[in-house]
Design an enzyme around this catalytic site. Structure first.
Site, PDB file in Angstrom:
ATOM      1  N   THR A  13     -34.272  56.501  -6.378  1.00 42.33           N
ATOM      2  CA  THR A  13     -34.923  55.535  -7.271  1.00 42.33           C
ATOM      3  C   THR A  13     -36.217  55.010  -6.653  1.00 42.33           C
ATOM      4  OG1 THR A  13     -32.733  54.873  -8.013  1.00 42.33           O
ATOM      5  CG2 THR A  13     -34.526  53.364  -8.516  1.00 42.33           C
ATOM      6  N   VAL A  14     -36.127  54.469  -5.450  1.00 40.33           N
ATOM      7  CA  VAL A  14     -37.306  53.823  -4.850  1.00 40.33           C
ATOM      8  C   VAL A  14     -38.326  54.853  -4.363  1.00 40.33           C
ATOM      9  CG1 VAL A  14     -38.102  52.157  -3.137  1.00 40.33           C
ATOM     10  CG2 VAL A  14     -35.835  51.869  -4.161  1.00 40.33           C
ATOM     11  N   VAL A  33     -58.188  50.664   1.835  1.00 43.14           N
ATOM     12  CA  VAL A  33     -57.932  51.024   3.238  1.00 43.14           C
ATOM     13  C   VAL A  33     -58.996  51.962   3.814  1.00 43.14           C
ATOM     14  CG1 VAL A  33     -55.455  50.681   3.002  1.00 43.14           C
ATOM     15  CG2 VAL A  33     -56.389  52.973   2.697  1.00 43.14           C
ATOM     16  N   LYS A 105     -32.174  46.375   3.414  1.00 45.79           N
ATOM     17  CA  LYS A 105     -31.744  45.013   3.833  1.00 45.79           C
ATOM     18  C   LYS A 105     -30.516  45.069   4.728  1.00 45.79           C
ATOM     19  CE  LYS A 105     -29.555  45.772  -0.305  1.00 45.79           C
ATOM     20  NZ  LYS A 105     -29.954  46.325  -1.564  1.00 45.79           N
ATOM     21  N   VAL A 132     -35.856  42.400   0.293  1.00 49.25           N
ATOM     22  CA  VAL A 132     -35.351  41.180  -0.370  1.00 49.25           C
ATOM     23  C   VAL A 132     -36.101  40.981  -1.684  1.00 49.25           C
ATOM     24  CG1 VAL A 132     -35.008  38.679  -0.189  1.00 49.25           C
ATOM     25  CG2 VAL A 132     -34.880  40.096   1.868  1.00 49.25           C
ATOM     26  N   ILE A 136     -40.713  40.995  -5.686  1.00 49.26           N
ATOM     27  CA  ILE A 136     -41.286  39.658  -5.431  1.00 49.26           C
ATOM     28  C   ILE A 136     -41.779  39.627  -3.982  1.00 49.26           C
ATOM     29  CG2 ILE A 136     -40.873  37.166  -5.444  1.00 49.26           C
ATOM     30  CD1 ILE A 136     -38.402  37.646  -7.194  1.00 49.26           C
ATOM     31  N   GLU A 190     -23.101  49.191  -8.476  1.00 44.30           N
ATOM     32  CA  GLU A 190     -22.653  50.431  -7.847  1.00 44.30           C
ATOM     33  C   GLU A 190     -21.263  50.780  -8.392  1.00 44.30           C
ATOM     34  OE1 GLU A 190     -24.584  51.827  -5.417  1.00 44.30           O
ATOM     35  OE2 GLU A 190     -26.011  50.196  -5.640  1.00 44.30           O
ATOM     36  N   ASP A 201     -24.272  41.526  -0.320  1.00 42.41           N
ATOM     37  CA  ASP A 201     -25.665  41.943  -0.482  1.00 42.41           C
ATOM     38  C   ASP A 201     -26.588  40.711  -0.421  1.00 42.41           C
ATOM     39  OD1 ASP A 201     -27.737  44.019  -1.574  1.00 42.41           O
ATOM     40  OD2 ASP A 201     -27.881  42.330  -2.962  1.00 42.41           O
ATOM     41  N   LYS A 205     -29.560  39.490   2.419  1.00 36.95           N
ATOM     42  CA  LYS A 205     -30.927  39.072   2.046  1.00 36.95           C
ATOM     43  C   LYS A 205     -31.205  37.657   2.547  1.00 36.95           C
ATOM     44  CE  LYS A 205     -30.970  42.208  -1.905  1.00 36.95           C
ATOM     45  NZ  LYS A 205     -30.519  42.376  -3.281  1.00 36.95           N
TER      46      LYS A 205
HETATM   47  P1  NAP Z   1     -30.965  56.402  -3.977  1.00 37.81           P
HETATM   48  O1  NAP Z   1     -31.490  56.453  -5.366  1.00 37.81           O
HETATM   49  O2  NAP Z   1     -29.531  56.663  -3.741  1.00 37.81           O
HETATM   50  O3  NAP Z   1     -31.831  57.472  -3.129  1.00 37.81           O
HETATM   51  C1  NAP Z   1     -31.518  57.840  -1.827  1.00 37.81           C
HETATM   52  C2  NAP Z   1     -32.396  59.014  -1.424  1.00 37.81           C
HETATM   53  O4  NAP Z   1     -32.173  59.307  -0.052  1.00 37.81           O
HETATM   54  C3  NAP Z   1     -32.097  60.293  -2.206  1.00 37.81           C
HETATM   55  O5  NAP Z   1     -33.295  60.966  -2.450  1.00 37.81           O
HETATM   56  C4  NAP Z   1     -31.220  61.110  -1.256  1.00 37.81           C
HETATM   57  O6  NAP Z   1     -31.413  62.518  -1.392  1.00 37.81           O
HETATM   58  C5  NAP Z   1     -31.750  60.661   0.095  1.00 37.81           C
HETATM   59  N1  NAP Z   1     -30.714  60.628   1.124  1.00 37.81           N
HETATM   60  C6  NAP Z   1     -29.671  59.772   1.206  1.00 37.81           C
HETATM   61  N2  NAP Z   1     -28.934  60.046   2.305  1.00 37.81           N
HETATM   62  C7  NAP Z   1     -29.531  61.092   2.897  1.00 37.81           C
HETATM   63  C8  NAP Z   1     -29.237  61.841   4.085  1.00 37.81           C
HETATM   64  N3  NAP Z   1     -28.197  61.563   4.853  1.00 37.81           N
HETATM   65  N4  NAP Z   1     -30.091  62.847   4.415  1.00 37.81           N
HETATM   66  C9  NAP Z   1     -31.130  63.141   3.634  1.00 37.81           C
HETATM   67  N5  NAP Z   1     -31.483  62.467   2.514  1.00 37.81           N
HETATM   68  C10 NAP Z   1     -30.665  61.454   2.162  1.00 37.81           C
HETATM   69  O7  NAP Z   1     -31.313  55.023  -3.288  1.00 37.81           O
HETATM   70  P2  NAP Z   1     -32.369  53.911  -3.775  1.00 37.81           P
HETATM   71  O8  NAP Z   1     -31.786  53.124  -4.880  1.00 37.81           O
HETATM   72  O9  NAP Z   1     -33.705  54.522  -3.955  1.00 37.81           O
HETATM   73  O10 NAP Z   1     -32.365  52.924  -2.500  1.00 37.81           O
HETATM   74  C11 NAP Z   1     -32.977  53.298  -1.290  1.00 37.81           C
HETATM   75  C12 NAP Z   1     -33.033  52.088  -0.359  1.00 37.81           C
HETATM   76  O11 NAP Z   1     -33.791  51.053  -0.972  1.00 37.81           O
HETATM   77  C13 NAP Z   1     -31.683  51.457  -0.015  1.00 37.81           C
HETATM   78  O12 NAP Z   1     -31.733  50.967   1.302  1.00 37.81           O
HETATM   79  C14 NAP Z   1     -31.574  50.311  -0.994  1.00 37.81           C
HETATM   80  O13 NAP Z   1     -30.735  49.249  -0.536  1.00 37.81           O
HETATM   81  C15 NAP Z   1     -33.022  49.852  -1.026  1.00 37.81           C
HETATM   82  N6  NAP Z   1     -33.392  49.126  -2.249  1.00 37.81           N
HETATM   83  C16 NAP Z   1     -33.166  49.700  -3.449  1.00 37.81           C
HETATM   84  C17 NAP Z   1     -33.555  49.007  -4.601  1.00 37.81           C
HETATM   85  C18 NAP Z   1     -33.352  49.627  -5.962  1.00 37.81           C
HETATM   86  O14 NAP Z   1     -33.784  49.028  -6.948  1.00 37.81           O
HETATM   87  N7  NAP Z   1     -32.749  50.810  -6.083  1.00 37.81           N
HETATM   88  C19 NAP Z   1     -34.152  47.768  -4.496  1.00 37.81           C
HETATM   89  C20 NAP Z   1     -34.393  47.213  -3.236  1.00 37.81           C
HETATM   90  C21 NAP Z   1     -34.002  47.923  -2.105  1.00 37.81           C
HETATM   91  P3  NAP Z   1     -31.078  63.323  -2.757  1.00 37.81           P
HETATM   92  O15 NAP Z   1     -32.098  62.854  -3.750  1.00 37.81           O
HETATM   93  O16 NAP Z   1     -31.227  64.752  -2.420  1.00 37.81           O
HETATM   94  O17 NAP Z   1     -29.678  62.929  -3.128  1.00 37.81           O
HETATM   95  N1  HSE Z   2     -27.638  45.779  -5.676  1.00 41.99           N
HETATM   96  C1  HSE Z   2     -28.851  45.030  -5.552  1.00 41.99           C
HETATM   97  C2  HSE Z   2     -28.906  43.993  -6.685  1.00 41.99           C
HETATM   98  C3  HSE Z   2     -30.054  45.959  -5.629  1.00 41.99           C
HETATM   99  O1  HSE Z   2     -28.097  44.055  -7.626  1.00 41.99           O
HETATM  100  O2  HSE Z   2     -29.740  43.088  -6.626  1.00 41.99           O
HETATM  101  C4  HSE Z   2     -31.324  45.367  -5.080  1.00 41.99           C
HETATM  102  O3  HSE Z   2     -31.242  45.071  -3.712  1.00 41.99           O
END
Ligand code: NAP
Ligand code: HSE
Length: 428
Positions: A13-14, A33, A105, A132, A136, A190, A201, A205
């Site tokens: 996603t990110v 930059v 986080k 966090v 924002i 999740e 969670d 934060k």
């Molecule tokens: P996600 O959609 O599950 O994406 C994870 C990515 O990492 C995928 O591309 C996956 O590969 C890759 N990956 C995971 N484990 C791996 C491994 N062992 N080796 C190689 N590649 C690996 O996660 P996300 O939602 O983007 O979140 C990423 C981070 O941002 C997390 O720490 C989360 O807490 C933080 N975050 C997320 C959000 C949000 O809105 N989603 C907001 C704030 C912070 P594949 O694509 O091949 O499966």
């Molecule tokens: N699981 C978190 C939430 C994602 O619901 O806010 C963002 O960190």
């Protein structure tokens, strides 16, 4: 003009949002930059998986060391999540002189001090704005915007999933179980929603917010966390009737050198701005001795909001590179953490009691409050056609957490109190 080369760990996603912004806003980024920014390599689990952005397949790798040890990569962006592997990759990247941007986080709340120390040893930046409240820019605000002030309180709705669930329960009278199921179907929660609904969670934060806001190294175990899994429709109904909304709030407070940090479902007066933060939105309320009240509101998660924070951190790293000042920011957490005891934590409380419906019961209950010097703001008895017990709702004046706990313990030995149905902190 030498390009800045970036290695991306994760294209979920990110990570996808980061690619879209770096490519889509390239001209704006370059103008800030002074160099092109190029995503050189991207780590994924499965190179063959279909992606929602077009990516040159040669850039994808399943081997993290292709990025960590890549001689030309200047900045590593970690958006893969998890703790054990990401910690190892980030520490190694820093040892090799690469700057790091992360949205993680869990990692920063648990291992932030070690990672930041490694960064300083190697004159590298580690920035984690996206960890966090997603989009924002609250970490930069605490560190830079409020550098001149002394922050005494930070209150946050920092978990979108639980705010969505509580909003639906409040606005539609839905039950916790039904809305949780819906949140999972919509992809907000999740499949294992424990860390969201049990407040973990949000606790992670709040660890980060309190560390930066109070300039003291708060550890995750310093944060007491209670989630929303025990919240009932009845609690929310009473909250509304009395002019409150029930919100999962992270609350960090500082008085002189003493701090307390907690996460719990909290009754928030409807007139307080944080009470009207609904759905998956986040908000962080900050009180500074000089500035007074401020509040920051926006999307706490999602592809593009979260990527906005990541790429802003990337811009900051590259600006530092140009100035030759990476890793030179002084440590923000210079104070020893001293925690308040439960006697020193003060707040109003809401209690819902199921009691015997007969003469003298109210007097016996109020006597218990008086015994521990807890003064009452309001007492309400509600008839409930479905329950032969009387339902008593009490809101206290400010009282210590320890005193309220002692009152509740005395209720356990009072035969007229059949159940302490709910206890909530009250804010606003
Ligand atoms: P996600 O959609 O599950 O994406 C994870 C990515 O990492 C995928 O591309 C996956 O590969 C890759 N990956 C995971 N484990 C791996 C491994 N062992 N080796 C190689 N590649 C690996 O996660 P996300 O939602 O983007 O979140 C990423 C981070 O941002 C997390 O720490 C989360 O807490 C933080 N975050 C997320 C959000 C949000 O809105 N989603 C907001 C704030 C912070 P594949 O694509 O091949 O499966
Ligand atoms: N699981 C978190 C939430 C994602 O619901 O806010 C963002 O960190």
């Amino acid at each position: 003009m030498k390009a800045i080369k970036v290695g991306l760990l994760g294209l979920g996603t990110v990570g996808t949002g980061v690619v879209r912004i770096v490519e889509g806003h390239q001209e704006d980024l370059q103008s800030q930059v002074g160099s092109p920014i190029v995503i050189e390599k991207i780590l994924v689990q499965n190179k063959e998986k279909a992606r929602s952005v077009s990516i040159d397949k040669d850039k994808l790798t399943e081997d993290p060391w292709d990025i960590i040890r890549h001689p030309d990569i200047d900045v590593v962006i970690e958006v893969m999540g998890g703790i054990t592997h990401t910690k190892e990759y980030i520490l190694e990247a820093l040892s090799l002189g690469k700057h790091v941007v992360t949205a993680n986080k869990d990692l920063m709340a648990l291992h932030g001090p070690e990672i930041l120390a490694r960064a300083q040893e190697n004159r590298c930046d580690v920035l984690y704005e996206a960890s966090v409240a997603g989009g924002i820019p609250i970490l930069r605000t605490l560190v830079e915007g409020f550098s001149s002030d002394r922050i005494t309180k930070i209150m946050g709705i920092v978990n979108g999933t639980t705010n969505y669930i509580l909003t639906k329960m409040s606005q539609e009278g839905a039950s916790y179980g039904d809305v949780l199921k819906e949140a999972q179907e919509l992809g907000y929660a999740e499949s294992d929603p424990t860390s969201d609904v049990e407040g973990l969670d949000a606790a992670r934060k709040m660890t980060i917010l309190a560390t930066l806001g109070f300039r003291t190294n708060v550890a995750l175990e310093n944060v007491s966390a209670k989630g929303i899994s025990q919240v009932s429709k009845e609690d929310i109904l009473y909250a509304k009737r009395l002019g409150y909304e029930l919100k999962l709030l992270g609350i960090a407070e500082r008085q002189d050198d003493l701090v307390s940090i907690s996460v719990q479902p909290t009754m928030v007066k409807q007139s307080h701005p944080i009470a009207s933060v609904n759905g998956v939105f986040n908000a962080v309320y900050v009180y500074g001795e000089a500035v007074g009240e401020t509040m920051f509101y926006g999307a706490g998660a999602g592809e593009m909001p979260t990527a906005t924070s990541i790429v802003a951190d990337l811009v900051a790293v590259v600006k530092n590179l140009k100035l030759g000042v990476n890793g030179k920011q002084s440590s923000h957490a210079y104070k020893e953490t001293k925690l308040k005891t439960d006697d020193q934590i003060s707040s109003k409380y809401f209690l819902l009691l199921h009691v015997a419906d007969r003469a003298g019961v109210l007097a016996r209950i109020t006597q218990s409050f008086a015994e521990f010097e807890v003064s009452l703001e309001s007492v309400l008895q509600q008839p409930n056609p479905h329950n032969p017990d009387a339902e008593i709702i009490i809101i206290t004046h400010d009282a210590s957490k320890a005193a309220v706990q002692k009152v509740i313990e005395t209720f356990e030995s009072l035969d007229v109190v059949h159940k302490v149905k709910s206890v909530y902190r009250v804010e606003g």
